[in-house]
Design a protein around this motif. Structure first.
Motif, mmCIF file in Angstrom:
data_model
loop_
_atom_site.group_PDB
_atom_site.id
_atom_site.type_symbol
_atom_site.label_atom_id
_atom_site.label_comp_id
_atom_site.label_asym_id
_atom_site.label_seq_id
_atom_site.Cartn_x
_atom_site.Cartn_y
_atom_site.Cartn_z
ATOM 1 N N ASP A 15 9.849 3.805 14.262
ATOM 2 C CA ASP A 15 8.597 3.533 13.558
ATOM 3 C C ASP A 15 8.662 2.165 12.890
ATOM 4 N N LEU A 16 7.724 1.310 13.228
ATOM 5 C CA LEU A 16 7.584 -0.001 12.600
ATOM 6 C C LEU A 16 6.386 0.095 11.675
ATOM 7 N N MET A 17 6.648 0.172 10.369
ATOM 8 C CA MET A 17 5.613 0.503 9.397
ATOM 9 C C MET A 17 5.283 -0.681 8.496
ATOM 10 N N VAL A 18 3.998 -0.964 8.370
ATOM 11 C CA VAL A 18 3.542 -2.017 7.471
ATOM 12 C C VAL A 18 2.491 -1.445 6.528
ATOM 13 N N THR A 19 2.541 -1.839 5.272
ATOM 14 C CA THR A 19 1.517 -1.447 4.313
ATOM 15 C C THR A 19 0.581 -2.611 4.064
ATOM 16 N N THR A 20 -0.695 -2.279 3.789
ATOM 17 C CA THR A 20 -1.703 -3.297 3.550
ATOM 18 C C THR A 20 -2.768 -2.718 2.628
ATOM 19 N N GLU A 21 -3.531 -3.563 1.987
ATOM 20 C CA GLU A 21 -4.565 -3.061 1.081
ATOM 21 C C GLU A 21 -5.639 -2.294 1.830
ATOM 22 N N VAL A 22 -6.097 -2.840 2.962
ATOM 23 C CA VAL A 22 -7.134 -2.191 3.767
ATOM 24 C C VAL A 22 -6.715 -2.243 5.230
ATOM 25 N N LEU A 23 -7.101 -1.216 5.995
ATOM 26 C CA LEU A 23 -6.812 -1.215 7.428
ATOM 27 C C LEU A 23 -7.668 -2.267 8.129
ATOM 28 N N PRO A 24 -7.111 -3.034 9.059
ATOM 29 C CA PRO A 24 -7.904 -4.065 9.726
ATOM 30 C C PRO A 24 -8.957 -3.464 10.643
ATOM 31 N N THR A 29 -7.634 -9.873 11.126
ATOM 32 C CA THR A 29 -6.254 -10.006 10.686
ATOM 33 C C THR A 29 -6.196 -9.855 9.175
ATOM 34 N N VAL A 30 -5.294 -9.006 8.703
ATOM 35 C CA VAL A 30 -5.099 -8.835 7.260
ATOM 36 C C VAL A 30 -3.621 -9.029 6.951
ATOM 37 N N PHE A 31 -3.308 -9.363 5.709
ATOM 38 C CA PHE A 31 -1.929 -9.527 5.290
ATOM 39 C C PHE A 31 -1.332 -8.178 4.905
ATOM 40 N N GLY A 32 -0.075 -7.960 5.309
ATOM 41 C CA GLY A 32 0.648 -6.781 4.889
ATOM 42 C C GLY A 32 1.358 -7.020 3.572
ATOM 43 N N THR A 33 1.726 -5.930 2.916
ATOM 44 C CA THR A 33 2.418 -6.040 1.629
ATOM 45 C C THR A 33 3.879 -5.611 1.720
ATOM 46 N N ASP A 34 4.239 -4.846 2.774
ATOM 47 C CA ASP A 34 5.626 -4.400 2.906
ATOM 48 C C ASP A 34 5.867 -3.996 4.350
ATOM 49 N N VAL A 100 -0.434 1.481 7.033
ATOM 50 C CA VAL A 100 -0.836 2.374 5.930
ATOM 51 C C VAL A 100 -1.572 1.556 4.879
ATOM 52 N N ASP A 101 -2.776 2.042 4.464
ATOM 53 C CA ASP A 101 -3.536 1.287 3.472
ATOM 54 C C ASP A 101 -3.248 1.777 2.052
ATOM 55 N N ALA A 102 -3.909 1.170 1.083
ATOM 56 C CA ALA A 102 -3.639 1.456 -0.329
ATOM 57 C C ALA A 102 -4.017 2.881 -0.718
ATOM 58 N N ASP A 103 -4.866 3.554 0.083
ATOM 59 C CA ASP A 103 -5.259 4.932 -0.196
ATOM 60 C C ASP A 103 -4.370 5.955 0.501
ATOM 61 N N GLY A 104 -3.369 5.463 1.237
ATOM 62 C CA GLY A 104 -2.471 6.375 1.928
ATOM 63 C C GLY A 104 -2.929 6.780 3.311
ATOM 64 N N GLU A 105 -4.084 6.271 3.768
ATOM 65 C CA GLU A 105 -4.553 6.558 5.120
ATOM 66 C C GLU A 105 -3.817 5.650 6.101
ATOM 67 N N ASN A 106 -3.768 6.072 7.383
ATOM 68 C CA ASN A 106 -2.977 5.302 8.328
ATOM 69 C C ASN A 106 -3.614 5.226 9.706
#
Length: 297
Positions: A15-24, A29-34, A100-106
């Protein structure tokens, strides 16, 4: 009492997992946070979940001959899962890209790779199925492999739990071999073509319909049909909550708990998992499940 023997047959992915504020959105293109890289796949996740919940878990499946495969086997084994029968096939291991976005949805994109080559069970693999208390399977590997294992389980008296994910039609032959079906709403509709959960009991003797934040429904042909409330926690990441639920449910069933009570315990496992980021790394220990568990009344 010896821990229940739970054999999980299914996928293993990196699993290659990235977190972001909102799903693209498409084309955005959006920036990831982790970013984290962890062992995943429904088979691996459910085997690890069963092990952490107190079961003696083994995983049957296939990994690739690449570096991801080496890492996958090591991490799954480190979680207490028996990987002695995990196949290595030439080529790439399965990979899942998870956002995964800030609300925990993926959102999740899966490339099966080695998982698609898991066909034609060996005598050693069939023996593991026959000796288990519970066989757990999903549909991220070829369905004919799942059916072959379910046939062996039925002949040996091993209970068969099918988590029919991802959503797709399930052959009648396989459904006839299932003792307990676990599905979400999309998966239930793919199988029965109907909205009401009771429709599941026309194809299997016992069923659990998971409803996310709304809990779960359990029903059987003995007349039970009831809603199981969700366990309330602060949601961080729902990615592996369903796998935590299924793995814990298999362990509780293997311990011969009443199935309705087992569903309540499994709901606590799903909630405990959703409190942390990640898939296999978020799967809860038995003590964490017990902490949130509310018995059936």
């Amino acid at each position: 009492m010896n821990p229940p023997r739970v054999v999980v047959m299914g996928s293993a992915n990196m699993d290659l997992m990235v977190t972001t504020e909102v799903l693209p959105k498409p084309g955005e293109t959006v920036f990831g946070t982790d970013f984290v890289m962890v062992a995943g796949g429904k088979g691996a996740n459910q085997a690890i979940a069963a092990s952490r919940a107190g079961g003696a878990a083994a995983l049957l499946g296939a990994i690739g001959s690449d570096s991801f495969g080496v890492t996958l086997k090591a991490r799954i084994a480190a979680a207490g899962v028996d990987t002695d029968r995990l196949r290595v096939v030439y080529g790439a291991s399965g990979v899942a890209v998870v956002t995964v976005d800030a609300d925990g949805e993926n959102t999740i994109v899966v490339t099966p790779a080695a998982n698609s080559a898991f066909r034609g069970l060996t005598e050693s693999e069939l023996s593991a199925v026959r000796e288990a208390d519970v066989l757990v399977a999903q549909l991220e590997i070829p369905v004919d492999t799942v059916t072959e294992a379910a046939r062996a389980a039925r002949a040996a008296g091993t209970r068969v739990l099918l988590n029919a994910a991802p959503a797709q039609m399930v052959p009648a032959e396989l459904l006839d071999l299932v003792d307990l079906l676990v599905v979400n709403e999309a998966e239930a509709r793919a199988i029965t073509g109907r909205e009401e959960p009771e429709a599941l009991l026309s194809v299997v003797p016992r069923a659990v319909l998971t409803l996310g934040r709304h809990g779960a429904w359990y029903g059987d042909r003995d007349g039970t049909a009831t809603h199981v409330p969700a366990v309330t926690v602060e949601l961080v990441d729902s990615t592996a909550a369903g796998d935590a639920f299924t793995g814990a449910l298999a362990v509780a069933w293997g311990e011969d708990r009443e199935l309705l009570d087992a569903v309540h315990w499994a709901s606590a496992a799903g909630a405990a998992c959703a409190r942390r980021l990640g898939a296999s790394v978020a799967l809860p220990l038995r003590a964490e499940i017990d902490e949130l568990y509310v018995p059936a009344v």
